[in-house]
Design a protein around this motif. Structure first.
Motif, PDB file in Angstrom:
ATOM      1  N   CYS A 156       0.907  -1.307  -0.095  1.00  0.00           N
ATOM      2  CA  CYS A 156       0.083  -0.002  -0.015  1.00  0.00           C
ATOM      3  C   CYS A 156       0.778   1.404  -0.051  1.00  0.00           C
ATOM      4  O   CYS A 156       2.059   1.076   0.273  1.00  0.00           O
ATOM      5  CB  CYS A 156      -0.791   0.185   1.080  1.00  0.00           C
ATOM      6  SG  CYS A 156      -1.833  -1.394   1.347  1.00  0.00           S
ATOM      7  N   CYS A 188      -4.773   1.256  -0.739  1.00  0.00           N
ATOM      8  CA  CYS A 188      -4.232  -0.274  -1.165  1.00  0.00           C
ATOM      9  C   CYS A 188      -4.813  -0.668  -2.298  1.00  0.00           C
ATOM     10  O   CYS A 188      -6.092  -0.609  -2.454  1.00  0.00           O
ATOM     11  CB  CYS A 188      -4.598  -1.319   0.169  1.00  0.00           C
ATOM     12  SG  CYS A 188      -3.851  -0.720   1.865  1.00  0.00           S
ATOM     13  N   SER A 248      -6.325  -4.885   5.443  1.00  0.00           N
ATOM     14  CA  SER A 248      -6.900  -3.738   4.649  1.00  0.00           C
ATOM     15  C   SER A 248      -8.141  -3.552   3.992  1.00  0.00           C
ATOM     16  O   SER A 248      -8.723  -4.916   3.659  1.00  0.00           O
ATOM     17  CB  SER A 248      -5.795  -3.178   3.494  1.00  0.00           C
ATOM     18  OG  SER A 248      -5.667  -3.792   2.351  1.00  0.00           O
ATOM     19  N   GLN A 299      -7.958   4.556   2.788  1.00  0.00           N
ATOM     20  CA  GLN A 299      -8.429   4.268   4.136  1.00  0.00           C
ATOM     21  C   GLN A 299      -7.457   5.205   5.188  1.00  0.00           C
ATOM     22  O   GLN A 299      -6.421   5.222   4.634  1.00  0.00           O
ATOM     23  CB  GLN A 299      -8.477   2.897   4.818  1.00  0.00           C
ATOM     24  CG  GLN A 299      -7.186   2.274   4.553  1.00  0.00           C
ATOM     25  CD  GLN A 299      -7.435   0.950   3.717  1.00  0.00           C
ATOM     26  OE1 GLN A 299      -7.385  -0.215   4.303  1.00  0.00           O
ATOM     27  NE2 GLN A 299      -7.306   1.059   2.599  1.00  0.00           N
ATOM     28  N   TYR A 322       4.221  -5.351   4.902  1.00  0.00           N
ATOM     29  CA  TYR A 322       3.373  -6.222   4.366  1.00  0.00           C
ATOM     30  C   TYR A 322       3.612  -7.484   4.043  1.00  0.00           C
ATOM     31  O   TYR A 322       4.598  -7.939   4.005  1.00  0.00           O
ATOM     32  CB  TYR A 322       2.835  -5.824   3.083  1.00  0.00           C
ATOM     33  CG  TYR A 322       2.581  -4.101   2.926  1.00  0.00           C
ATOM     34  CD1 TYR A 322       1.517  -3.550   3.428  1.00  0.00           C
ATOM     35  CD2 TYR A 322       3.606  -3.393   2.549  1.00  0.00           C
ATOM     36  CE1 TYR A 322       1.321  -2.050   3.298  1.00  0.00           C
ATOM     37  CE2 TYR A 322       3.615  -1.953   2.438  1.00  0.00           C
ATOM     38  CZ  TYR A 322       2.440  -1.255   2.926  1.00  0.00           C
ATOM     39  OH  TYR A 322       2.314  -0.152   2.908  1.00  0.00           O
TER      40      TYR A 322
END
Length: 339
Positions: free
Chosen positions: A211, A246, A303, A308, A338
């Motif tokens: 992301c 993302c 996510s 967000q 991640y």
């Protein structure tokens, strides 16, 4: 009662029998379609070991590929007639997910975890008859299934194989390390002793999705000295949100917040940055209502797809030093990893 009166009904009864309708029963003989008998020719079993790379795309229920290997060519010799096989897949490590219809076929699909690609299976019967013609039948299979095969006009060699079908699950996926799924068995419907085993191992490499985090700044409103009269007092709370974008849902994100001007800072108060001239006060960072601990990692979780916010709170906090009016500036760095 006289004897004549007794014999008269008897005579009438005899006439009724002679004049009655005759009952004709026709028997219909039904002969079932002849089933082929199959015997094993090659003693070996199928070793289905596949390894590949699959793109990490958000394409729910889309078929990616069909995987075949370790084919036992001509494993059977089958007589003319119907070549039907039963299959049994006791893959206890797989979790049933759902049914997927693709190109007119319905697959039972399974997974090895909440983010693994979806896995289906196909049973194939393949034959080349003596005239050079080719017959083939394949059906999606679940835990136990019947493949009706095809009607063979002559004795022929038949290959029976199992294939793995991979589907995108929707959302971010993770890799499957080389894993033995177990051993499936298929056999001639008329003779369970003529069975073949299919040893299935699967490895799927899925690239990790990442992301992006956007820079964020927030100005706290000025507060009067009387709100910060005692050491440890706080004032001026204000939300600070870092936007994270993302490419897919279900990206597993881990985060850590550090002090940009003191990498070793393990507290919650930011070191004053250049341009600060206030004294006796620092900026404090909070997450989920509690002071952060710089350098301590936490699981943000999975996510959503798209943008967000990662929420924080910033506020003034009085220190034990003498209070000096002015400007206080703090800087923090948010790092995400991640998998």
């Amino acid at each position: 009662m006289s004897a004549a009166s007794v014999r008269q009904p008897t005579a009438c009864a005899k006439r009724r029998v002679r004049n009655g309708a005759a009952l004709v029963v026709a028997l219909l003989s039904l002969s079932p379609l002849a089933s082929a008998g199959c015997i094993r020719l090659a003693p070996g079993d199928q070793d289905l070991t596949v390894s590949l790379t699959m793109p990490n795309l958000d394409l729910p229920d889309r078929r990616f590929t069909v995987l075949r290997s370790g084919s036992v060519t001509g494993g059977y010799q089958c007589d003319s007639g119907q070549n039907a096989f039963l299959t049994e897949l006791p893959f206890s490590g797989l979790t049933y997910e759902r049914e997927i219809t693709d190109a007119g076929r319905t697959y039972s699909v399974y997974s090895l975890g909440p983010r693994s690609p979806l896995i289906g299976f196909v049973h194939l019967v393949d034959a080349v008859d003596l005239s050079g013609g080719r017959s083939q039948d394949s059906v999606p299979v679940g835990r136990r299934h019947r493949n009706p095969g095809f009607v063979s006009p002559a004795t022929e060699g038949v290959s029976v194989n199992l294939a793995v079908v991979l589907f995108f699950r929707g959302g971010a996926m993770e890799s499957i390390p080389l894993t033995s799924l177990g051993t499936a068995t298929s056999w001639d419907e008329n003779d369970p002793s003529q069975s073949i085993q299919h040893h299935v191992s699967l490895e799927v490499n899925v690239p990790t999705l990442t992301c992006t985090l956007a820079d964020s700044s927030q100005s706290l409103d000025p507060v009067s000295a009387d709100l910060l009269a005692a050491a440890g007092s706080t004032a001026g709370e204000k939300a600070v949100a870092v936007a994270m974008t993302c490419p897919s849902a279900n990206v597993d994100v881990e985060m850590v917040l550090t002090d940009a001007n003191d990498a070793g800072n393990a507290g919650s108060l930011l070191t004053p940055a250049g341009g600060s001239d206030a004294g006796g006060v620092r900026l404090e960072m909070l997450r989920a209502g509690n002071p952060v601990q710089f350098g301590q990692r936490w699981q943000h979780g999975w996510s959503s797809k798209g943008s967000q916010d990662v929420p924080f709170i910033a506020r003034y906090r009085r220190t034990a030093d003498a209070l000096q009016p002015g400007t206080i500036i703090g800087e923090a760095v948010l790092t995400a990893t991640y998998r």
